[in-house]
Write an enzyme that holds these catalytic residues in place. Sequence first.
Site: not given
Length: 284
Positions: A104, A95, A99-101, A136, A10
């Site tokens: 997600s 990481v 980016l909210a890895g 998130d 994201k």
Amino acid sequence: MKVFEKAPAKINLSLDVLRKREDGYHEVEMVMTMVDLADRLEMQELNRDTIIISSQAGYIPLDEKNLAFQAARLIKDRYDVRKGVYIHLDKKIPVAAGLAGGSSDAAATLRGLNRLWKLDIPEDELMALGAELGSDVPFCVTGGTAVARGRGEKLEAIPSPPSCWVILAKPPLNVSTSEVYGKLRADRIARHPSVPDMIEAIRTKDFERVCGSLGNVLEDITLNLYPEVRQLKMCMEKLGTEGVLMSGSGPTVFGLVEKEAKAIRIYNGLRGFCKEVYAVRMLT
């Protein structure tokens, strides 16, 4: 039986902080959307009551420090599931990149185990579970594009942004979200981005106005802490990217580009400046 889930990254098109809350979190107002850079998760039921995670990435924890592990344990404990699961995580999202890895991945785990174990948990309940794991995660459960309020868990779905290319570039450093928020003084923010302007730009599919409405109150803090991020943003702007912003607490900088040919040129230009560069589509 196996199930597969995609866990997209994201970006924050607009990120505003309104105040520091009594519970220690910050009251935020954000516009978030997803891009076509994604981790992929494969989940398989085990006969023994355990959680096993593997990944081709050698730089992520595979134990209880992993958010996907935490999501699996939470759903097992909450719904008294006595079976185990093997999760393979094909990691593509950088990481500690803003980016909210991890969030997600946790959301994809909740969705996948709901299907694998036929638990029939409604989406709003999955989102509430996600909120226990991170701010998130509820958004990552639903995906799409949304305005997030509260500490990020109160979501209002809105239409997708206009279709465009997104250039993502992450310098070789990790940023601590807690450190950035720790240095933020909500009462001293000089300029707040206009979330209503961004929402209207998205509703009218006005690409230029979307670019003009980009804003992130955390950006100055991270840029001051890490000059490499500032240099990366300046480089992206000099290459002619229409709209440039840092995502989340950073350090990833993204640029919005309307034309494919220009996106490829900017991507190639950044490759000499930064190793981790991606040219992806906005998920619409």
